[in-house]
Write a protein that holds these residues in place. Structure first.
Motif, mmCIF file in Angstrom:
data_model
loop_
_atom_site.group_PDB
_atom_site.id
_atom_site.type_symbol
_atom_site.label_atom_id
_atom_site.label_comp_id
_atom_site.label_asym_id
_atom_site.label_seq_id
_atom_site.Cartn_x
_atom_site.Cartn_y
_atom_site.Cartn_z
ATOM 1 N N VAL A 200 2.024 6.163 0.836
ATOM 2 C CA VAL A 200 2.205 6.999 -0.710
ATOM 3 C C VAL A 200 2.176 8.289 -0.328
ATOM 4 C CG1 VAL A 200 1.183 4.997 -2.007
ATOM 5 C CG2 VAL A 200 -0.221 6.582 -0.914
ATOM 6 N N PHE A 201 2.860 9.266 -1.116
ATOM 7 C CA PHE A 201 3.071 10.629 -1.007
ATOM 8 C C PHE A 201 2.497 11.420 -2.350
ATOM 9 C CE2 PHE A 201 6.044 9.436 1.794
ATOM 10 C CZ PHE A 201 5.547 9.747 3.087
ATOM 11 N N ALA A 228 -8.879 2.379 -2.067
ATOM 12 C CA ALA A 228 -8.974 3.805 -1.628
ATOM 13 C C ALA A 228 -7.454 4.445 -1.040
ATOM 14 C CB ALA A 228 -10.024 3.889 -0.205
ATOM 15 N N TYR A 229 -7.612 5.861 -1.523
ATOM 16 C CA TYR A 229 -6.108 6.350 -0.839
ATOM 17 C C TYR A 229 -6.638 7.666 -0.386
ATOM 18 C CZ TYR A 229 -5.949 9.218 -4.990
ATOM 19 O OH TYR A 229 -5.873 10.093 -6.035
ATOM 20 N N ARG A 230 -5.873 8.111 0.669
ATOM 21 C CA ARG A 230 -5.651 9.438 1.361
ATOM 22 C C ARG A 230 -4.455 9.960 1.594
ATOM 23 N NH1 ARG A 230 -7.261 11.538 6.614
ATOM 24 N NH2 ARG A 230 -8.916 13.220 6.687
ATOM 25 N N ILE A 231 -4.360 11.316 0.815
ATOM 26 C CA ILE A 231 -2.734 11.782 1.068
ATOM 27 C C ILE A 231 -3.144 13.237 1.298
ATOM 28 C CG2 ILE A 231 -0.621 12.612 -0.616
ATOM 29 C CD1 ILE A 231 -1.230 10.361 -2.256
ATOM 30 N N ARG A 232 -2.273 13.725 2.351
ATOM 31 C CA ARG A 232 -2.228 15.128 2.792
ATOM 32 C C ARG A 232 -1.132 15.974 1.921
ATOM 33 N NH1 ARG A 232 -5.318 19.146 4.750
ATOM 34 N NH2 ARG A 232 -4.009 20.825 5.811
ATOM 35 N N GLN A 260 -11.042 8.432 6.518
ATOM 36 C CA GLN A 260 -11.152 9.825 6.897
ATOM 37 C C GLN A 260 -11.471 9.673 8.343
ATOM 38 O OE1 GLN A 260 -14.197 10.689 4.457
ATOM 39 N NE2 GLN A 260 -12.949 11.368 2.721
ATOM 40 N N MET A 261 -12.394 8.739 8.835
ATOM 41 C CA MET A 261 -12.640 8.739 10.302
ATOM 42 C C MET A 261 -11.657 8.240 11.116
ATOM 43 S SD MET A 261 -15.706 9.651 10.513
ATOM 44 C CE MET A 261 -16.218 8.982 12.244
ATOM 45 N N THR A 262 -10.563 7.565 10.689
ATOM 46 C CA THR A 262 -9.441 7.066 11.681
ATOM 47 C C THR A 262 -8.373 7.988 11.454
ATOM 48 O OG1 THR A 262 -8.587 5.769 9.634
ATOM 49 C CG2 THR A 262 -9.969 4.533 11.335
ATOM 50 N N ASP A 263 -8.174 9.113 10.506
ATOM 51 C CA ASP A 263 -7.418 10.083 9.994
ATOM 52 C C ASP A 263 -6.257 9.163 9.757
ATOM 53 O OD1 ASP A 263 -6.426 12.459 10.005
ATOM 54 O OD2 ASP A 263 -5.507 12.471 11.967
ATOM 55 N N ALA A 264 -6.422 8.419 8.706
ATOM 56 C CA ALA A 264 -5.286 7.697 8.046
ATOM 57 C C ALA A 264 -4.677 8.638 7.196
ATOM 58 C CB ALA A 264 -5.814 6.286 7.426
ATOM 59 N N ARG A 265 -3.616 8.882 6.820
ATOM 60 C CA ARG A 265 -2.958 9.825 5.731
ATOM 61 C C ARG A 265 -1.766 9.183 5.191
ATOM 62 N NH1 ARG A 265 -2.009 14.944 8.986
ATOM 63 N NH2 ARG A 265 -4.092 14.429 9.654
ATOM 64 N N ASN A 266 -1.629 9.575 3.889
ATOM 65 C CA ASN A 266 -0.543 9.133 2.982
ATOM 66 C C ASN A 266 -0.444 7.594 3.030
ATOM 67 O OD1 ASN A 266 0.241 11.841 2.807
ATOM 68 N ND2 ASN A 266 1.698 11.885 4.719
#
Length: 313
Positions: A200-201, A228-232, A260-266
């Motif tokens: 996802v973006f 949970a989601y994480r987008i740069r 966050q710890m695994t640097d997963a993004r988007n």
């Protein structure tokens, strides 16, 4: 499996999907059943995709095992310049054996918003190129132009904030509802856990993924769907991230910490838990985090070097 068994399976899948659509879309969804007594008949439904877009769907008896649903567009969209794009989009999303109506709705919503942004940007560019037409000695006209200029500045700001990078824009237009990967289910003491992940973006795609997952009757019936989601956002140099426990208190923040710890993004991850009646205590958090890590690892959302960071034993 004979034809009667196929028909019965389709009937149950259709009912599950329609129940889920009703739960997800509430007042935007209307289901009109026309079934013969004791037999599996056809269903029709309508969904309000946007203020000016109503999608009508006829569900044939052999959906989804063989045939797709049959859609009908409003007359204004049948005659619009976007008609062929809309039809190509809807036709491309159906895969034999999979339900598709929620994916249609979410894809159409993103498609329409994308087109709206494009039209708004085009209008702003035209206004900027023509320039002001007011004369300096006309106070009333000057005031009117000043108001319009202020509105245009606001509009341009909104366009700038909502304009995607080339990669993001192509992803939204071509994929619309992001492809969702599903991990292997895991069972411990009658509780079953399964991870789901998608690229996802933006938060619109986050919401589209969640609604699409909940259109699946089995996932909708899970005791918890923890997210949970994480987008740069490279343009603003910020992270956009959030999480939702869905009643499993403390689980989502652990999932987000793992991202966050695994640097997963988007990426968005949803872990479904079907409670089996036996309390698992702290083990449930271990299983939820491991499902998160496994689905990220299996489908390439995190690098090999970060795999061990989120592993729990």
């Amino acid at each position: 499996m004979d034809a009667d068994e196929d028909d019965n399976d389709d009937a149950q899948v259709q009912l599950d999907e329609l129940d889920s659509l009703c739960a997800v879309y509430h007042d935007e969804f209307e289901w009109d059943r026309c079934a013969s007594q004791g037999d599996h008949g056809t269903h029709t439904c309508t969904i309000q995709v946007a203020d000016n877009f109503m999608l009508r769907v006829l569900i044939p008896r052999d959906y989804p095992s063989q045939s797709p649903p049959i859609y009908q567009l409003d007359e204004q969209w049948e005659l619009s310049s976007y008609r062929d794009e809309i039809k190509a989009l809807l036709d491309s999303l159906f895969e034999t054996g999979d339900v598709v109506i929620a994916a249609w709705v979410e894809s159409l919503r993103i498609f329409l918003k994308t087109k709206e942004r494009e039209e708004e940007k085009h209008r702003d560019e035209n206004q900027a190129s023509t320039g002001p037409t007011a004369t300096p000695d006309d106070d009333a006209t000057q005031q009117s132009f000043g108001d319009c200029q202020s509105n245009r500045d606001v509009s341009q700001t909104l366009v700038k904030e909502n304009t995607f990078t080339t990669e993001e824009q192509n992803y939204s237009i071509n994929t619309l509802v992001p492809h969702i990967d599903h991990g292997e289910p895991f069972t411990d003491r009658k509780s079953t856990f399964q991870g789901h992940a998608a690229r996802v973006f933006n938060t619109e795609e986050v919401a589209a993924v969640q609604r699409t997952l909940l259109s699946n009757g089995k996932i909708a019936r899970a005791t918890h769907n923890i997210m949970a989601y994480r987008i740069r956002d490279d343009k603003l140099d910020v992270w956009r991230q959030d999480c939702d426990d869905d009643g499993e208190h403390g689980a989502a923040s652990r999932m987000l910490h793992l991202l966050q710890m695994t640097d997963a993004r988007n990426v968005i991850v949803v872990v479904s838990r079907w409670y089996g009646g036996i309390h698992l205590g702290p083990d449930r958090f271990k299983h939820i985090n491991n499902c998160t890590r496994d689905v990220l690892k299996q489908f390439g959302y995190i690098s090999d070097a970060s795999n061990s960071i989120g592993e729990l034993n």
